[in-house]
Design a protein around this motif. Structure first.
Motif, short mmCIF file in Angstrom:
data_model
loop_
_atom_site.label_atom_id
_atom_site.label_comp_id
_atom_site.label_asym_id
_atom_site.label_seq_id
_atom_site.Cartn_x
_atom_site.Cartn_y
_atom_site.Cartn_z
N SER A 109 50.09 36.73 40.33
CA SER A 109 51.01 36.26 41.35
C SER A 109 50.48 34.98 42.00
CB SER A 109 51.20 37.34 42.42
OG SER A 109 51.98 36.86 43.48
N ASP A 110 49.20 34.96 42.34
CA ASP A 110 48.61 33.77 42.94
C ASP A 110 48.69 32.58 42.01
OD1 ASP A 110 48.00 35.22 45.19
OD2 ASP A 110 45.87 35.48 44.69
N LEU A 111 48.46 32.77 40.73
CA LEU A 111 48.55 31.67 39.77
C LEU A 111 49.98 31.17 39.64
CD1 LEU A 111 46.19 32.97 36.95
CD2 LEU A 111 45.79 31.01 38.45
N GLY A 112 50.94 32.09 39.72
CA GLY A 112 52.35 31.72 39.60
C GLY A 112 52.89 30.96 40.79
N LEU A 113 52.30 31.15 41.97
CA LEU A 113 52.78 30.49 43.17
C LEU A 113 52.56 29.00 43.16
CD1 LEU A 113 51.69 33.06 45.92
CD2 LEU A 113 53.98 32.64 45.04
N GLY A 114 51.64 28.51 42.33
CA GLY A 114 51.36 27.09 42.26
C GLY A 114 52.37 26.31 41.45
N GLY A 115 53.38 26.94 40.90
CA GLY A 115 54.39 26.25 40.11
C GLY A 115 53.88 25.81 38.74
N LYS A 116 52.76 26.32 38.33
CA LYS A 116 52.20 25.95 37.03
C LYS A 116 52.73 26.90 35.98
CE LYS A 116 48.14 24.07 39.15
NZ LYS A 116 46.80 24.28 39.57
N PRO A 117 52.69 26.47 34.70
CA PRO A 117 53.15 27.38 33.63
C PRO A 117 52.31 28.65 33.59
CG PRO A 117 52.19 25.37 32.72
CD PRO A 117 52.22 25.21 34.21
N ALA A 174 42.53 56.13 39.16
CA ALA A 174 42.35 55.34 40.37
C ALA A 174 41.66 54.01 40.05
CB ALA A 174 41.53 56.13 41.39
N GLY A 175 40.67 54.06 39.17
CA GLY A 175 39.98 52.83 38.77
C GLY A 175 40.90 51.87 38.06
N TRP A 176 41.70 52.38 37.14
CA TRP A 176 42.65 51.53 36.42
C TRP A 176 43.69 50.95 37.37
CZ3 TRP A 176 42.02 49.12 32.12
CH2 TRP A 176 41.17 49.65 31.15
N ALA A 177 44.16 51.75 38.34
CA ALA A 177 45.14 51.25 39.30
C ALA A 177 44.55 50.11 40.12
CB ALA A 177 45.61 52.38 40.21
N THR A 178 43.30 50.23 40.51
CA THR A 178 42.63 49.17 41.28
C THR A 178 42.53 47.89 40.47
OG1 THR A 178 41.38 50.81 42.54
CG2 THR A 178 40.50 48.58 42.50
N VAL A 179 42.11 48.02 39.22
CA VAL A 179 41.99 46.84 38.35
C VAL A 179 43.35 46.22 38.10
CG1 VAL A 179 41.39 46.08 36.01
CG2 VAL A 179 39.86 47.61 37.25
N PHE A 180 44.36 47.05 37.83
CA PHE A 180 45.70 46.54 37.57
C PHE A 180 46.26 45.82 38.80
CE2 PHE A 180 50.36 47.01 37.35
CZ PHE A 180 50.59 46.31 36.18
N GLU A 181 46.03 46.39 39.98
CA GLU A 181 46.48 45.76 41.21
C GLU A 181 45.86 44.38 41.37
OE1 GLU A 181 46.93 47.08 45.82
OE2 GLU A 181 44.98 47.44 44.89
N ALA A 182 44.56 44.28 41.09
CA ALA A 182 43.88 42.98 41.18
C ALA A 182 44.47 41.98 40.20
CB ALA A 182 42.38 43.16 40.93
N LEU A 183 44.80 42.44 38.99
CA LEU A 183 45.40 41.55 37.99
C LEU A 183 46.78 41.07 38.43
CD1 LEU A 183 44.39 43.35 34.70
CD2 LEU A 183 43.63 41.10 35.47
N VAL A 184 47.57 41.96 39.02
CA VAL A 184 48.91 41.58 39.49
C VAL A 184 48.80 40.53 40.59
CG1 VAL A 184 50.95 42.41 40.71
CG2 VAL A 184 50.02 43.72 38.80
N PHE A 185 47.88 40.74 41.53
CA PHE A 185 47.70 39.75 42.60
C PHE A 185 47.21 38.42 42.04
CE2 PHE A 185 47.38 43.40 45.66
CZ PHE A 185 48.54 43.06 46.37
N MET A 186 46.29 38.47 41.06
CA MET A 186 45.80 37.25 40.44
C MET A 186 46.92 36.49 39.74
SD MET A 186 42.33 37.19 38.15
CE MET A 186 41.75 38.79 38.65
#
Length: 119
Positions: free
Chosen positions: A97-105, A83-95
């Protein structure tokens, strides 16, 4: 090595140069919370490996105590906190994704938090 340690099987390891040759040592060291003694299975050379393996065999019935310690340390180890790893992984995926939305490399995303509630 992971299955053996999580199953409570005492083992002795001789870490090598490659990452694959250090897995068992990493598993034992990660379970040596506060000097619990599991790191004693990590040898520092061939002669030390033979000495540790011989000592493990000589334990006889006391190996059962060591098996119990391995099982308990595995139960408490954060590496098995799904459960802890899933929470951390979810946060990384959202992070990411957020970085990718800016059109930056692409960027390198690192999670500096620790499992078990301490950030």
């Amino acid at each position: 090595a992971a299955d053996a340690v999580s199953g409570g099987v005492p083992l002795v390891t001789l870490p090598g140069r490659g990452a694959h040759a250090r897995v068992a040592a990493s598993l034992l060291l990660s379970r040596d919370n506060g000097g619990g003694g599991l790191s004693v299975g990590v040898s520092r050379g061939e002669d030390d490996y033979v000495r540790l393996a011989t000592a493990l065999l000589a334990l006889g019935r006391q190996r059962e105590v060591l098996r119990g310690v391995l099982r308990e340390e595995t139960r408490k180890a954060s590496v098995y906190d799904q459960a802890g790893w899933a929470t951390v992984f979810e946060a990384l995926v959202f992070m990411a994704s957020d970085l990718g939305l800016g059109g930056k490399p692409g960027r390198h995303v690192v999670c500096a938090g620790r499992l078990g509630g301490s950030e």
